[in-house]
Design a protein around this motif. Structure first.
Motif, PDB file in Angstrom:
ATOM      1  N   CYS A 108     -48.205   6.213  10.404  1.00 35.70           N
ATOM      2  CA  CYS A 108     -47.362   5.967   9.232  1.00 35.70           C
ATOM      3  C   CYS A 108     -46.164   6.894   9.137  1.00 35.70           C
ATOM      4  CB  CYS A 108     -48.198   6.095   7.960  1.00 35.70           C
ATOM      5  SG  CYS A 108     -49.589   4.948   7.872  1.00 35.70           S
ATOM      6  N   PRO A 117     -47.584   8.995   3.520  1.00 36.44           N
ATOM      7  CA  PRO A 117     -46.347   8.256   3.796  1.00 36.44           C
ATOM      8  C   PRO A 117     -45.472   8.008   2.579  1.00 36.44           C
ATOM      9  CG  PRO A 117     -48.288   6.871   4.104  1.00 36.44           C
ATOM     10  CD  PRO A 117     -48.776   8.265   3.973  1.00 36.44           C
ATOM     11  N   THR A 118     -46.046   7.987   1.381  1.00 35.27           N
ATOM     12  CA  THR A 118     -45.215   7.813   0.190  1.00 35.27           C
ATOM     13  C   THR A 118     -44.742   9.148  -0.357  1.00 35.27           C
ATOM     14  OG1 THR A 118     -47.051   7.908  -1.392  1.00 35.27           O
ATOM     15  CG2 THR A 118     -46.527   5.746  -0.433  1.00 35.27           C
ATOM     16  N   ASN A 150     -46.722  11.093  -1.902  1.00 36.79           N
ATOM     17  CA  ASN A 150     -47.554  11.344  -3.081  1.00 36.79           C
ATOM     18  C   ASN A 150     -49.030  11.448  -2.693  1.00 36.79           C
ATOM     19  OD1 ASN A 150     -45.192  10.859  -4.677  1.00 36.79           O
ATOM     20  ND2 ASN A 150     -45.617   8.657  -4.575  1.00 36.79           N
ATOM     21  N   ASP A 197     -50.966   7.290  -5.650  1.00 37.03           N
ATOM     22  CA  ASP A 197     -50.130   6.148  -6.012  1.00 37.03           C
ATOM     23  C   ASP A 197     -51.022   5.158  -6.743  1.00 37.03           C
ATOM     24  OD1 ASP A 197     -47.353   6.347  -4.597  1.00 37.03           O
ATOM     25  OD2 ASP A 197     -48.790   6.973  -3.069  1.00 37.03           O
ATOM     26  N   THR A 226     -55.076   7.212  -2.816  1.00 38.02           N
ATOM     27  CA  THR A 226     -54.416   8.115  -1.880  1.00 38.02           C
ATOM     28  C   THR A 226     -54.121   7.323  -0.619  1.00 38.02           C
ATOM     29  OG1 THR A 226     -55.466  10.132  -2.719  1.00 38.02           O
ATOM     30  CG2 THR A 226     -54.625  10.195  -0.476  1.00 38.02           C
ATOM     31  N   LEU A 227     -52.848   7.179  -0.278  1.00 36.51           N
ATOM     32  CA  LEU A 227     -52.435   6.504   0.946  1.00 36.51           C
ATOM     33  C   LEU A 227     -52.239   7.598   1.982  1.00 36.51           C
ATOM     34  CD1 LEU A 227     -49.807   4.004  -0.566  1.00 36.51           C
ATOM     35  CD2 LEU A 227     -52.304   3.864  -0.530  1.00 36.51           C
ATOM     36  N   LYS A 255     -50.280  -4.582  -0.770  1.00 41.27           N
ATOM     37  CA  LYS A 255     -49.194  -3.806  -1.377  1.00 41.27           C
ATOM     38  C   LYS A 255     -49.069  -2.433  -0.725  1.00 41.27           C
ATOM     39  CE  LYS A 255     -49.075  -6.062  -5.891  1.00 41.27           C
ATOM     40  NZ  LYS A 255     -49.203  -5.906  -7.374  1.00 41.27           N
ATOM     41  N   ALA A 256     -50.190  -1.883  -0.291  1.00 38.66           N
ATOM     42  CA  ALA A 256     -50.172  -0.548   0.321  1.00 38.66           C
ATOM     43  C   ALA A 256     -49.505  -0.567   1.687  1.00 38.66           C
ATOM     44  CB  ALA A 256     -51.591   0.000   0.445  1.00 38.66           C
ATOM     45  N   MET A 306     -45.854   0.226   1.730  1.00 41.18           N
ATOM     46  CA  MET A 306     -45.688   1.579   1.194  1.00 41.18           C
ATOM     47  C   MET A 306     -46.049   2.634   2.240  1.00 41.18           C
ATOM     48  SD  MET A 306     -47.399   0.931  -2.570  1.00 41.18           S
ATOM     49  CE  MET A 306     -47.211   2.625  -3.136  1.00 41.18           C
ATOM     50  N   MET A 307     -46.916   2.251   3.205  1.00 40.40           N
ATOM     51  CA  MET A 307     -47.360   3.176   4.247  1.00 40.40           C
ATOM     52  C   MET A 307     -46.556   3.016   5.536  1.00 40.40           C
ATOM     53  SD  MET A 307     -51.499   2.949   3.614  1.00 40.40           S
ATOM     54  CE  MET A 307     -51.911   4.408   4.570  1.00 40.40           C
ATOM     55  N   ASN A 308     -45.445   2.296   5.439  1.00 36.27           N
ATOM     56  CA  ASN A 308     -44.576   2.050   6.606  1.00 36.27           C
ATOM     57  C   ASN A 308     -45.266   1.199   7.669  1.00 36.27           C
ATOM     58  OD1 ASN A 308     -42.526   3.724   5.460  1.00 36.27           O
ATOM     59  ND2 ASN A 308     -43.607   5.526   6.231  1.00 36.27           N
TER      60      ASN A 308
END
Length: 351
Positions: free
Chosen positions: A172, A177-178, A180, A183, A191-192, A234-235, A238-240
């Motif tokens: 990622c 990757p975000t 944060n 999220d 937690t991503l 959706k994740a 957000m995680m590339n």
């Protein structure tokens, strides 16, 4: 007559709590993916016309070749062959199949024996990272016999300790990757994280589970499965990872307070089947999530003191121990113990 007609050299191995076909890169035909689908018997829920075991954990492939990278013995590409879809993907790594790479490389003559124990440095092509596996080689050859025991596998085998370093963001681009630790997706705090395996880590109680359910019961919970997939879709961006609708990542891990003296209890969808255990690199990512003070996992985890932390990640069939070494408050190295066993060595046919 083609290679597919005459067969392709293959070693079938159990690596950790997974199993699959191990191939030398040069032995595979040009039409690799279609060949592997035929070998596994996909797409078919039973994989009746192939070698696959009707489960994502038994429908895996390792492609190995001698490395040209300085200080590296072999390159390892992991391929997940979907069971019920005509998909072969390299979108993730597999730390269980990794456990068989060292023995396979030695048996195929890619790595010379270096004594009673032989270290094999492995470049993981999927993620661009390096792992070092130590293989028992008494008398100049690989042995699969030993006293090491891992949950999810009956009996004992020779130990295969594996050290990972610099795995953060391997798929990622960043550990988080975000940026944060938390999220909120579909109303759920997540937690991503990617410390070798992209994972979405969530509290199980928020999703209505206790963390003691069997994988079969969780798979029968259609409301839970729909919620997890909505979060996953959706994740992914957000995680590339882009559109993950046809990818096997990220893994979806629900965490609960430990019940057997470990650090955390887990139930993981990979991504649509509930894992009977937990993947090696998935366990590393989840253990790392437990060490993030702001994350949902840390609210439940039991964390030991010290810079070297033994974190027992509980799963449906036991536990997996991750040794996390801390530096400046961050995980910079992780080690796990796996085992492997050769099941057959011969020719496999794709037509």
């Amino acid at each position: 007559m083609s290679d597919i007609d005459t067969g392709v050299r293959c070693m079938w191995m159990r690596g950790g709590t997974s199993k699959g076909g191990y191939f030398l890169a040069d032995d595979l035909p040009a039409d690799r993916d279609n060949f592997l689908l035929r070998v596994m018997g996909s797409p078919d829920p039973r994989q009746i016309d192939g070698m696959g075991g009707a489960n994502p954990l038994t429908s895996k492939v390792a492609v190995v070749q001698k490395s040209e990278r300085e200080g590296v013995d072999v390159d390892y590409l992991f391929l997940q062959v979907f069971v019920d879809q005509p998909i072969v993907t390299d979108a993730q790594n597999c730390g269980n199949i990794l456990a068989g790479i060292g023995p396979f490389a030695i048996e195929r003559g890619l790595v010379p024996v270096k004594g009673e124990k032989t270290e094999v440095s492995i470049f993981m092509e999927n993620t661009g990272q390096i792992a070092i596996a130590t293989i028992d080689t008494p008398g100049g050859q690989v042995t699969y016999k030993g006293d090491a025991r891992i949950d999810g596998v009956p009996g004992t085998s020779a130990p295969v300790p594996i050290v990972f370093a610099d795995t953060a963001g391997s798929s990622c681009g960043a550990l988080l990757p975000t940026g944060n630790a938390v999220d909120v997706i579909e109303g759920v705090a997540c937690t991503l994280i990617d410390n070798g395996m992209p994972c979405v880590v969530m509290r199980g109680d928020v999703l209505g589970i206790t963390g003691t359910e069997s994988p079969k019961d969780l798979e029968a919970n259609q409301e839970l499965r729909a919620k997890l997939e909505a979060i996953r879709l959706k994740a992914g961006p957000m995680m590339n990872l882009g559109d993950v609708s046809k990818k096997s990542v990220p893994k979806m891990t629900m965490v609960s307070a430990p019940t057997a003296g470990g650090a955390i209890s887990t139930r993981t969808f990979i991504p649509h089947t509930c894992h009977d255990a937990i993947g090696v690199l998935g366990a590393v990512s989840v253990a790392t999530a437990c060490l993030l003070p702001e994350g949902p996992a840390s609210e439940l985890a039991v964390i030991p003191d010290g810079d070297e932390k033994l974190l027992s990640v509980e799963h449906p069939t036991g536990e997996m121990s991750v040794i996390a070494t801390m530096k400046d408050g961050e995980v910079y190295r992780a080690a796990v113990l796996r085992t492997a066993r050769k099941l057959f060595d011969g020719m496999v046919f794709g037509d």
